[in-house]
Design a protein around this motif. Sequence first.
Motif, PDB file in Angstrom:
ATOM      1  N   VAL A 188       0.876  -1.188   0.000  1.00 57.98           N
ATOM      2  CA  VAL A 188       0.000   0.000   0.000  1.00 57.98           C
ATOM      3  C   VAL A 188       0.908   1.231   0.000  1.00 57.98           C
ATOM      4  O   VAL A 188       1.810   1.341   0.839  1.00 57.98           O
ATOM      5  N   LYS A 190       0.599   5.490  -0.236  1.00 57.78           N
ATOM      6  CA  LYS A 190      -0.306   6.647  -0.244  1.00 57.78           C
ATOM      7  C   LYS A 190      -1.759   6.202  -0.441  1.00 57.78           C
ATOM      8  O   LYS A 190      -2.465   6.721  -1.319  1.00 57.78           O
ATOM      9  N   ASP A 191      -2.185   5.224   0.348  1.00 62.50           N
ATOM     10  CA  ASP A 191      -3.547   4.667   0.280  1.00 62.50           C
ATOM     11  C   ASP A 191      -3.844   3.914  -1.022  1.00 62.50           C
ATOM     12  O   ASP A 191      -4.996   3.557  -1.281  1.00 62.50           O
ATOM     13  N   LEU A 192      -2.852   3.745  -1.877  1.00 59.48           N
ATOM     14  CA  LEU A 192      -3.088   3.029  -3.147  1.00 59.48           C
ATOM     15  C   LEU A 192      -2.595   1.593  -2.983  1.00 59.48           C
ATOM     16  O   LEU A 192      -1.390   1.366  -2.782  1.00 59.48           O
ATOM     17  N   ALA A 193      -3.553   0.658  -3.053  1.00 63.81           N
ATOM     18  CA  ALA A 193      -3.192  -0.744  -2.806  1.00 63.81           C
ATOM     19  C   ALA A 193      -2.942  -1.481  -4.116  1.00 63.81           C
ATOM     20  O   ALA A 193      -3.551  -1.188  -5.139  1.00 63.81           O
TER      21      ALA A 193
END
Length: 245
Positions: A188, A190-193
């Motif tokens: 993950v 910056k909140d991007l998984a």
Amino acid sequence: MRIDVITVFPKILADPLNESILKQARKRIDLQINLVDLRDFSSDKHRTVDDTPYGGGPGMILKPEPLFASLEDVFRNPKDQSTARVIFPTPQGKLFTQQTAEELSEIDHLVFICGHYKAIDQRVIDSWVTDEISIGDFILSGGEIAVLLMVDAIVRLRPGVLSDIDSAKTDSFQNSLLDCPYYTRPEVFKDLAVPEVLVSGHHQKIEEWRLNQKIERTRLRRPDLYEKYLTDNVEQQKKKKVRRK
Ligand code: ADE
């Protein structure tokens, strides 16, 4: 492999040919790249290589004498000519594709003639050129950048250049499909998984996901390639059925 490039601007080619994959290629395989300065084959003190066109009109034409002399020098040993390909990059040529790169990567001697100004004298093309090739429907100011692009695409396919041959096999276009997205750590950022399937450890599901991504990307971005993929696949399925019977 031997590559000769005949050009009025050898400096445009010198640095890029010594960097990245091409630099590696020159270390890893027997690859000799010769830059031939067309002006060295001019016979006057101003080192002239171009002249105005017969019939008039704008632009200059590369003269036949220096081009013939440079090609005769490249083929000092006339035996070399029988197996070599002489390529002239031009918007008038056949489109360069991955298939062209594959075909040319099997040839041990390639000679490129870089055009400049308006054109080159047609007698050079008629007497020497085996392939006129375009890199796309746009006009460059000379052939050098087209040559760099083609040499890169060709040389990386020679056995021994890439450390992991599989990375060439899964490249876009190798099977009429664009490539899928790739991710690396962290899982993950910056909140991007990263898509869950890729961290599942389930190899079959991962392969399915990758193939679906490739198909979907190709359908959306390159309908022309997608059609080809569908046709090729239908053909393959038919062949498989015949074999099973
Ligand atoms: N020279 C100028 N434009 C070109 C193109 N599109 N392809 C190959 N060679 C070129």
